[in-house]
Write an enzyme that holds these catalytic residues in place. Structure first.
Site, PDB file in Angstrom:
ATOM      1  N   LYS A 273       0.862  -1.232   0.000  1.00  0.00           N
ATOM      2  CA  LYS A 273      -0.006   0.055  -0.137  1.00  0.00           C
ATOM      3  C   LYS A 273       0.983   1.356   0.158  1.00  0.00           C
ATOM      4  CE  LYS A 273      -0.955   1.736   4.488  1.00  0.00           C
ATOM      5  NZ  LYS A 273      -1.717   2.329   5.368  1.00  0.00           N
TER       6      LYS A 273
ATOM      7  N   ASP B 172      -5.539   6.853   4.038  1.00  0.00           N
ATOM      8  CA  ASP B 172      -4.565   5.765   4.725  1.00  0.00           C
ATOM      9  C   ASP B 172      -4.960   4.697   5.490  1.00  0.00           C
ATOM     10  OD1 ASP B 172      -1.699   5.718   5.412  1.00  0.00           O
ATOM     11  OD2 ASP B 172      -2.377   6.130   7.516  1.00  0.00           O
TER      12      ASP B 172
ATOM     13  N   GLU C  39      -4.909   4.769  17.060  1.00  0.00           N
ATOM     14  CA  GLU C  39      -3.508   4.850  17.300  1.00  0.00           C
ATOM     15  C   GLU C  39      -3.116   5.813  18.313  1.00  0.00           C
ATOM     16  OE1 GLU C  39      -1.315   3.986  13.519  1.00  0.00           O
ATOM     17  OE2 GLU C  39      -3.059   5.159  13.011  1.00  0.00           O
TER      18      GLU C  39
ATOM     19  N   HIS D 156      -1.865  -5.735   5.226  1.00  0.00           N
ATOM     20  CA  HIS D 156      -1.397  -6.399   6.530  1.00  0.00           C
ATOM     21  C   HIS D 156      -2.559  -6.754   7.494  1.00  0.00           C
ATOM     22  CE1 HIS D 156      -0.501  -2.616   8.181  1.00  0.00           C
ATOM     23  NE2 HIS D 156      -0.571  -3.178   9.264  1.00  0.00           N
TER      24      HIS D 156
ATOM     25  N   HIS E  15      -7.780  -0.595   5.100  1.00  0.00           N
ATOM     26  CA  HIS E  15      -7.888  -1.409   6.188  1.00  0.00           C
ATOM     27  C   HIS E  15      -9.353  -1.473   6.900  1.00  0.00           C
ATOM     28  CE1 HIS E  15      -3.625  -1.314   6.329  1.00  0.00           C
ATOM     29  NE2 HIS E  15      -3.631  -0.315   6.746  1.00  0.00           N
TER      30      HIS E  15
ATOM     31  N   LYS F 294      -5.420   9.371  14.989  1.00  0.00           N
ATOM     32  CA  LYS F 294      -4.280   9.171  15.461  1.00  0.00           C
ATOM     33  C   LYS F 294      -4.177  10.043  16.735  1.00  0.00           C
ATOM     34  CE  LYS F 294      -1.787   8.489  11.393  1.00  0.00           C
ATOM     35  NZ  LYS F 294      -1.253   6.789  11.540  1.00  0.00           N
TER      36      LYS F 294
ATOM     37  N   LYS G 284      -3.862 -10.958   9.938  1.00  0.00           N
ATOM     38  CA  LYS G 284      -3.988 -11.197  11.172  1.00  0.00           C
ATOM     39  C   LYS G 284      -4.648 -12.203  11.586  1.00  0.00           C
ATOM     40  CE  LYS G 284      -3.214  -6.489  12.790  1.00  0.00           C
ATOM     41  NZ  LYS G 284      -2.181  -6.670  13.747  1.00  0.00           N
TER      42      LYS G 284
END
Ligand code: NAP
Length: 484
Positions: free
Chosen positions: A148, A235, A216, A178, A240, A331, A182
């Protein structure tokens, strides 16, 4: 319970960008763990390729250092490290030049699985693909792995897909997200499609709403200028969060096969409704003492890019009509967590006198920091106080139930790289999925630009702007607390 580790077929894996941050931090330490587990054959080779003028010895030292810096407990295994780096090679190549390519051709063993990991800027994908063919390094059986971001909008994603399609069939292209690697993500499918218990309830008759939160604690820090060109929507949400949403919402595929799974995910994306502007809250973290604000981190005092987003989406199909999906990511939040919660409807009527509290079953699935699932159930409060009810979590954290096991301990990158070698594309995004996701997010982003939408400020260490809370409150719902 110890699971069997089945070695993959012998392979040569070329990592373009083998000297870069991702290769040193994730890919090589991950491969080292697969090596130690016995999954990577002792004859397989990893070939780093980049412009840096180092040789194989220099590369081996670079990866020893990377394992020491980024590895876990396995970094103490010096004998293992020496055996692993003995399987590494390095070739100096420039994606845009001709030096080194003939050498790379001579190094590759064409009789084993060949995979090429493009761990470089997407602007180099075309050059790499072209040279891999000019120098007759890639053939119809080779696999390419791409990182990505896969485009920044529909047009750029289409252009990237076309570039890759000039040289590779779709069945050769592995687009990494990714999150899909998981353990819990795969378990989500096992829980949904391997049990009788949940599937009958998995629809708008029984589910009140679904929440997906990826929070995050870090800010954008040193990569502020880069991040400022994308923002949370590009992003995190477009890839995701949408991938997680697909896995939660998709119909059962006819078989657990990559195209069957991806067909079902694609249908979900295509059924996503356009989002009303009042169903989206964008935010930017504010300064806190010595901690810079988002705009300071981004180096642009007038930046309108969001570091937080919360949104309410709907899927227009028979299963999900009327069920809101709330997505949230940001964030500098109060804790680091990735969690999906399926909140079931109220009972409607309680037979227990004095029980006025709303009891809801909630299936919550954590992807990080710890992977696991809990099912909130209502039981009688222990003791002599009569039939007082209390909600307790039924913990299904896998590590407790299954114990440590080598395969289960594989992190997302390790698992995905092994899937590339196995030729299993189930956990990789197909080109049409990526394009459909951009086709859904593009109009939202264009709407902000047209309206000069200004993100709301939020406190660092919080759950985001107050308006994000209101997004749920006004529908008599509440976000789950963000807990690490
Ligand atoms: P990076 O640290 O800047 O590394 C880039 C790599 O590309 C270096 O090995 C560099 O080596 C090589 N390179 C640059 N120009 C080249 C050329 N013309 N020919 C051959 N090699 C060239 O970047 P990164 O963080 O590793 O990221 C790599 C890719 O993964 C990017 O697409 C990024 O978006 C994506 N990604 C990274 C992360 C992460 O955590 N880092 C996470 C998700 C996705 P030389 O300078 O020696 O040529």
């Amino acid at each position: 319970m110890v699971s069997r580790v089945i070695p993959v077929e012998d392979f040569d894996l070329v990592i373009f960008g083998g000297t870069g941050d991702l290769a040193r931090r994730k890919i090589l330490p991950g491969l080292f763990r697969r090596f130690l587990s016995g999954q990577m054959p002792k004859t397989s080779r990893v070939i780093g390729a980049a412009r840096s003028d180092i040789n194989t010895d220099g590369y081996r030292q670079m990866i020893r250092d990377a394992i020491a810096e980024f590895g876990g407990a396995e970094k103490e295994n010096t004998a293992g490290i020496e055996a692993f780096v003995g399987q590494l090679h390095y070739v100096t190549v420039d994606a845009k030049g001709d030096g080194g390519w003939a050498e790379l051709h001579d190094l590759i063993r064409f009789e084993v699985v060949n995979a090429f990991y493009f761990s470089v800027a997407p602007s180099l994908f075309g050059d790499l693909a072209e040279r891999l063919h000019t120098y007759e390094i890639a053939d119809a059986d080779s696999r390419v792995v791409v990182e990505k971001p896969f485009g920044r909008d529909l047009a750029s994603a289409q252009a990237l897909n076309e570039t890759l399609a000039e040289h590779f069939k779709e069945s050769q292209v592995y687009r990494i997200d990714h999150y899909l690697g998981k353990e819990t993500v795969q378990n989500l499918m096992a829980v949904r499609f391997g049990n009788m218990l949940f599937e009958p309830l998995w629809n708008n008759h029984y589910v009140d709403h679904i929440e997906i939160t990826v929070a995050e604690t870090v800010g954008v820090g040193g990569r502020g200028a880069y991040y400022d060109k994308s923002g949370a929507m590009r992003d995190m949400v477009q890839n995701h969060l949408m991938q997680l949403l697909c896995l939660i919402a998709m119909e059962a595929p006819s078989e657990f096969e990559s195209d069957a799974v991806r067909d079902e995910k694609l249908k979900v994306i295509r059924a996503l409704q356009p989002v009303e502007p009042h169903h989206i809250v964008r935010g930017q973290y504010d300064a806190a003492g010595d901690e810079p604000s988002y705009r300071e981190d981004a180096g642009d005092p007038r930046s309108f890019t969001e570091s937080f987003i919360a949104m309410r989406c709907e899927i227009a199909n028979w299963r999900w009509a009327g069920v809101p999906f709330y997505l949230r990511t940001g964030k500098k939040m109060k804790a680091r967590t990735s969690e999906i919660s399926v909140v079931f409807k109220d009972l409607g009527h309680s037979i227990f006198p004095g029980d006025e509290k709303r009891h809801r079953n909630i299936l919550s699935i954590q992807l990080q920091p710890n992977e696991g699932m809990q099912l909130q159930v209502t039981i009688k409060e222990p003791g002599q106080g009569g039939m007082r009810l209390v909600d307790v979590p039924l913990d299904m954290t896998f590590a407790d139930a299954l114990g440590p096991d080598a395969e289960g301990a594989a992190d997302a990158y390790e698992r995905l790289i092994m899937d590339v070698i196995r030729g299993n594309q189930t956990l990789f995004m197909r080109g049409d999925e990526v394009e459909a996701a951009w086709a859904w997010t593009d109009p939202i982003i264009e709407g902000w630009q047209a309206r000069n939408d200004v993100p709301k400020l939020y406190d660092q260490g919080s759950s985001g702007p107050d308006d994000a809370m209101a997004l749920m409150h006004r529908e008599d719902r509440k976000w789950r607390d963000i807990k690490g």
